[in-house]
Scaffold this motif. Structure first.
Motif, PDB file in Angstrom:
ATOM      1  N   VAL A 162       0.844  -1.204   0.000  1.00  0.00           N
ATOM      2  CA  VAL A 162       0.000   0.000   0.000  1.00  0.00           C
ATOM      3  C   VAL A 162       0.875   1.248   0.000  1.00  0.00           C
ATOM      4  N   ILE A 163       1.909   1.245   0.840  1.00  0.00           N
ATOM      5  CA  ILE A 163       2.832   2.381   0.909  1.00  0.00           C
ATOM      6  C   ILE A 163       3.516   2.590  -0.434  1.00  0.00           C
ATOM      7  N   ALA A 164       3.986   1.490  -1.031  1.00  0.00           N
ATOM      8  CA  ALA A 164       4.702   1.578  -2.316  1.00  0.00           C
ATOM      9  C   ALA A 164       3.802   2.131  -3.412  1.00  0.00           C
ATOM     10  N   GLU A 165       2.569   1.646  -3.483  1.00  0.00           N
ATOM     11  CA  GLU A 165       1.645   2.130  -4.509  1.00  0.00           C
ATOM     12  C   GLU A 165       1.325   3.612  -4.315  1.00  0.00           C
ATOM     13  N   ALA A 166       1.094   3.997  -3.054  1.00  0.00           N
ATOM     14  CA  ALA A 166       0.750   5.393  -2.767  1.00  0.00           C
ATOM     15  C   ALA A 166       1.909   6.329  -3.081  1.00  0.00           C
ATOM     16  N   ALA A 167       3.136   5.826  -2.940  1.00  0.00           N
ATOM     17  CA  ALA A 167       4.315   6.673  -3.155  1.00  0.00           C
ATOM     18  C   ALA A 167       4.759   6.726  -4.613  1.00  0.00           C
ATOM     19  N   THR A 168       4.158   5.893  -5.465  1.00  0.00           N
ATOM     20  CA  THR A 168       4.636   5.789  -6.847  1.00  0.00           C
ATOM     21  C   THR A 168       4.504   7.102  -7.604  1.00  0.00           C
ATOM     22  N   ILE A 169       3.342   7.723  -7.553  1.00  0.00           N
ATOM     23  CA  ILE A 169       3.112   8.950  -8.313  1.00  0.00           C
ATOM     24  C   ILE A 169       4.026  10.057  -7.804  1.00  0.00           C
ATOM     25  N   THR A 170       4.128  10.192  -6.482  1.00  0.00           N
ATOM     26  CA  THR A 170       5.063  11.160  -5.915  1.00  0.00           C
ATOM     27  C   THR A 170       6.488  10.844  -6.358  1.00  0.00           C
ATOM     28  N   GLY A 171       6.832   9.561  -6.371  1.00  0.00           N
ATOM     29  CA  GLY A 171       8.179   9.151  -6.755  1.00  0.00           C
ATOM     30  C   GLY A 171       8.525   9.530  -8.183  1.00  0.00           C
TER      31      GLY A 171
END
Length: 340
Positions: free
Chosen positions: A58-67
């Motif tokens: 969940v953390i990885a998916e949520a951070a993808t766009i920001t990344g």
């Protein structure tokens, strides 16, 4: 016949080896790794499910766009610029991808191509305004922040557009997995790897560092600074469009502002925390990704603990200030208004 034996090379002192290892990792990155470990340990103790595999995904998916936005923000900062409009660009691309998808008879590739095309156009426009209009990058992209947000709202009438969750391609992008990792995360990994290779192992990357470090010396060395700046902003537009497409895939429709608002602050904070000198010429993708992970874990931990979401904005702002203060101290900058 006699044989000679070479004397064994003296062993390196343990202290020298440790210093070499520290230099290869980087003091900035080591600090981020330590901070990340503290955040994971703290929220892991407070909540048993925080360190679970499902929550890490969940953390990885949520951070993808920001990344994605932080990766290209890193490039433009290294080049001596800044782009405050990346969140609004992602919002425009999200709306365009959904509207083109619907207009083309539910064709996902038409929607993606339209979004990337618009993203490239916006990026080139930003670069042209900055280079040939001689407008400060902060002012130019601050204007873009408002203008592109308004554009997204105009073309969408301020509402979510389209519906893509009945399309296999968008479902795959938003919810699919490859080798156990979400597709969105793979896109971030591949983009970050490509940009890292570009910066570290090509003449283009070396020229970008040179422009940010000393644009006068770069110009005298024959580097076409105008061309590079326009190209860098075009890259930002294209990657911001990819982020907008992923936003559409994740939410199921084109979002003019929801999901994209505030992304510019997160991207700039991640780049600054990752070691990018805001004056240009210094930074790297590894540090930026560590900062993205730190911000994602912190945001998720605060959410899991039921802490008011407004405090997340306070934390992001504080982290940005802390990162800049640390940079100023390391560079020996004189405090404003105080004697040297």
């Amino acid at each position: 016949m006699t044989t000679t034996t070479r004397p064994a090379a003296p062993a390196k002192p343990t202290g020298t080896t440790a210093r070499s290892l520290l230099a290869s990792v980087g003091g900035q990155n080591l600090s981020l790794i330590g901070a990340l470990a503290v955040v994971l340990a703290l929220f892991g103790v407070l909540n048993d499910n925080y360190l679970s595999l499902s929550n890490m995904q969940v953390i990885a998916e949520a951070a993808t766009i920001t990344g994605l936005l932080a990766v290209v923000q890193t490039v433009v900062i290294i080049c001596g610029g800044l782009d405050i409009s990346v969140g609004s660009q992602a919002g425009v691309a999200s709306v365009i991808s959904a509207m083109a998808f619907t207009s083309a008879g539910a064709n996902p590739f038409a929607g993606m191509a339209a979004a990337v095309g618009v993203g490239l156009l916006i990026g080139v426009l930003n670069g042209v305004i900055i280079v040939y209009g001689r407008v400060n990058p902060t002012i130019a992209t601050l204007a873009g922040l408002a203008a592109y947000k308004g554009l997204a709202q105009l073309v969408s009438n301020g509402r979510a557009q389209g519906y893509v969750l009945n399309d296999d391609v968008f479902i795959f992008l938003g919810r699919g997995k490859i080798a156990g990792l979400p597709v969105m995360v793979w896109i971030l990994i591949l983009t970050a790897a490509a940009v890292h290779l570009l910066l570290k192992y090509t003449d283009i990357g070396r020229n970008i560092y040179a422009i940010g470090g000393n644009d006068t010396a770069a110009r005298l060395a024959g580097i076409n600074i105008n061309k590079y700046l326009v190209a860098v902003y075009a890259l930002i537009g294209a990657v911001a469009a990819v982020a907008g497409i992923l936003l559409t895939a994740r939410t199921g429709s084109g979002q003019p502002t929801s999901g994209s608002e505030g992304l510019e602050l997160k991207a700039i904070t991640a780049a600054a925390l990752g070691g990018c000198a805001l004056k240009g010429g210094k930074g790297g993708i590894g540090g930026t990704l560590l900062a993205v992970a730190l911000l994602g874990c912190l945001e998720n931990g605060l959410t899991v603990e039921g802490i008011n979401a407004f405090w997340q904005n306070v934390a992001q702002g504080a982290l940005l200030v802390i990162a800049v203060v640390i940079q100023q101290r390391r560079n020996g900058e004189r405090p404003i208004g105080l004697p040297a």
